[in-house]
Design a protein around this motif. Structure first.
Motif, PDB file in Angstrom:
ATOM      1  N   GLY A 377       0.809  -1.213   0.000  1.00 11.05           N
ATOM      2  CA  GLY A 377       0.000   0.000   0.000  1.00 11.05           C
ATOM      3  C   GLY A 377       0.842   1.262   0.000  1.00 11.05           C
ATOM      4  N   GLY A 378       1.822   1.333   0.892  1.00 12.29           N
ATOM      5  CA  GLY A 378       2.653   2.526   0.972  1.00 12.29           C
ATOM      6  C   GLY A 378       3.465   2.781  -0.275  1.00 12.29           C
ATOM      7  N   SER A 379       3.889   1.709  -0.958  1.00 15.20           N
ATOM      8  CA  SER A 379       4.719   1.878  -2.153  1.00 15.20           C
ATOM      9  C   SER A 379       3.959   2.546  -3.293  1.00 15.20           C
ATOM     10  N   VAL A 380       2.639   2.409  -3.317  1.00 17.26           N
ATOM     11  CA  VAL A 380       1.859   3.091  -4.348  1.00 17.26           C
ATOM     12  C   VAL A 380       2.041   4.597  -4.226  1.00 17.26           C
ATOM     13  N   ALA A 381       1.982   5.111  -2.999  1.00 22.56           N
ATOM     14  CA  ALA A 381       2.162   6.554  -2.780  1.00 22.56           C
ATOM     15  C   ALA A 381       3.621   6.964  -2.919  1.00 22.56           C
ATOM     16  N   LEU A 382       4.541   6.149  -2.425  1.00 27.05           N
ATOM     17  CA  LEU A 382       5.957   6.513  -2.474  1.00 27.05           C
ATOM     18  C   LEU A 382       6.494   6.497  -3.897  1.00 27.05           C
ATOM     19  N   ASP A 383       5.990   5.621  -4.735  1.00 27.97           N
ATOM     20  CA  ASP A 383       6.398   5.630  -6.143  1.00 27.97           C
ATOM     21  C   ASP A 383       6.059   6.970  -6.788  1.00 27.97           C
ATOM     22  N   VAL A 384       4.869   7.479  -6.518  1.00 29.25           N
ATOM     23  CA  VAL A 384       4.463   8.775  -7.067  1.00 29.25           C
ATOM     24  C   VAL A 384       5.348   9.884  -6.523  1.00 29.25           C
ATOM     25  N   LEU A 385       5.660   9.841  -5.234  1.00 35.30           N
ATOM     26  CA  LEU A 385       6.512  10.863  -4.639  1.00 35.30           C
ATOM     27  C   LEU A 385       7.899  10.874  -5.274  1.00 35.30           C
ATOM     28  N   TYR A 386       8.499   9.697  -5.442  1.00 30.21           N
ATOM     29  CA  TYR A 386       9.857   9.654  -5.991  1.00 30.21           C
ATOM     30  C   TYR A 386       9.892   9.969  -7.477  1.00 30.21           C
ATOM     31  N   ARG A 387       8.785   9.798  -8.160  1.00 34.42           N
ATOM     32  CA  ARG A 387       8.735  10.204  -9.567  1.00 34.42           C
ATOM     33  C   ARG A 387       8.525  11.705  -9.717  1.00 34.42           C
TER      34      ARG A 387
END
Length: 403
Positions: A377-387
């Motif tokens: 779940g958290g990686s969905v949001a963190l992927d957007v942040l790092y992009r």
């Protein structure tokens, strides 16, 4: 038409895209190498020292990075190199994973580390409005306990067919969900930005950001739970396909399968490998009395030979599925999320044997055995942040200069 002759709006859009891409590259370098000197970031990324300094100032103002406490001394005269590192203490992202028996809610820091997580049972049923409202309330309770940490957004990971662009679960057969507007529902309850994706794709992003396969040029992820699906990434890009349907492998035929499927065939990958099938077989054998696969893993750890046999047999079948996908996609690395493989060497050995000696070393278990659903779940949001780390400015409200 060259950029120099393009309309002003097009030039501004191109400049903005360039800044966002460069900011992403810098933040990823800090994640991968921090604490790291700005000069090293310039060397690693190919950006100019001035550009790196500018982006570090922006990211510092947003609170995403900070100067490390101890300066790194230079080899000669002049000012010491003061490295920068992630500031993992200021922000969190919310993570939601909706599984068949329960929902996992969690908070993660910028390094993908789980700060806190909770499991919410579906005791009142799996009607989507109720499940999503409970998830939002659960996240709210975690945030209330998070002190001064500010939430940057929420990621939701679910099995089945998930349309990332619309934030919708198009179809999840085991939950009985169709066309559920997850982004809209969670966003309305929390007031935070919400991103939604399938859990196999979410975990590919978690692995490439925070896992042991960072740096692999291509990664296949095979998720084997109640839902069985896959995701494939090349050069940091996860393949989604039209309406995000890529990775739907539930009805691929599995050699040696015997389980009848609702589609009318026998041995489809999901019905053969699912945790429901595994736990049903374990119950029939008198090994466990629940539908929780971790109880079977514990029975095997306690020396129950039937539990060991069931887990090893399943791992061998997962290996056959992985071999099929390896033949089609030829990835550099294969990550398996499956209960036995994550916790038992004999299961990993059986899986690799089924894959074949020549490619066995390519296959590794999940990097997150004790928190895989929270990380999804958290990686969905963190992927957007790092992009697009500059998008954090709309949330953090930061306007100060560099830290």
């Amino acid at each position: 038409m060259s950029l120099s002759t393009a309309p002003p709006a097009a030039r501004r859009a191109a400049d903005s895209a360039r800044r966002r891409t460069s900011a992403s590259v810098v933040l990823r370098s800090v994640l991968d190498h921090g604490p790291v000197a700005r000069s090293t970031i310039a060397r690693l990324t190919g950006l100019s020292p001035a550009s790196v300094t500018d982006h570090c100032a922006r990211l510092g103002a947003l609170g995403l990075i900070r100067e490390a406490a101890a300066p790194r001394q230079s080899n000669g005269a002049g000012r010491p190199h003061i490295p920068v590192d992630l500031d993992a203490s200021r922000f969190v992202v919310g993570g939601v994973h909706v599984a068949v028996p329960y929902t996992t809610v969690a908070l993660l820091d910028l390094r993908g580390q789980v700060v806190v997580e909770r499991r919410l049972g579906h005791g009142d049923g799996t009607e989507p409005g109720r499940v999503l409202a409970n998830a939002a309330d659960g996240l709210g309770a975690l945030l209330a306990e998070a002190g001064d940490r500010m939430p940057l957004g929420i990621g939701v990971a679910v099995g089945g067919w998930v349309d990332r662009d619309s934030g919708t679960i198009v179809e999840h057969g085991l939950l009985g969900w169709r066309d559920v507007a997850v982004r809209e529902a969670i966003g309305a309850h929390t007031g935070l930005p919400v991103q939604v994706d399938g859990h196999a794709r979410a975990l590919v992003n978690g692995e490439r950001l925070f896992g042991r396969v960072r740096g692999s040029r291509s990664v296949l992820h095979l998720f084997v739970g109640n839902v069985v699906d896959a995701a494939f990434a090349t050069h940091d890009e996860v393949h989604h396909g039209p309406r995000s349907q890529a990775g739907a492998i539930a009805h691929l035929p599995l050699q040696g399968g015997t389980e009848p499927c609702d589609c009318g065939r026998t041995g489809c990958l999901q019905v053969e490998l699912s945790e429901r099938t595994l736990c049903r077989r374990a119950r029939e054998a008198g090994v466990i009395g629940t539908m929780n696969p971790m109880h079977l893993v514990r029975a095997a750890a306690d020396g129950d030979p039937v539990a060991v046999r069931l887990l090893v047999e399943r791992a061998r079948m997962v290996g056959r599925a992985a071999r099929l996908l390896l033949d089609v996609l030829n990835p550099e690395t294969v990550v398996i999320t499956e209960a036995g493989v994550m916790y038992r060497d004999d299961c990993l050995d059986a899986l690799r044997e089924a894959v074949g000696e020549e490619r066995a070393a390519l296959v590794v278990p999940s990097s997150f055995p004790d928190s895989v659903l929270a990380v999804a779940g958290g990686s969905v949001a963190l992927d957007v942040l790092y992009r697009d780390p500059l998008s954090a400015s709309a949330i953090s409200g930061a306007s100060a200069g560099p830290n």
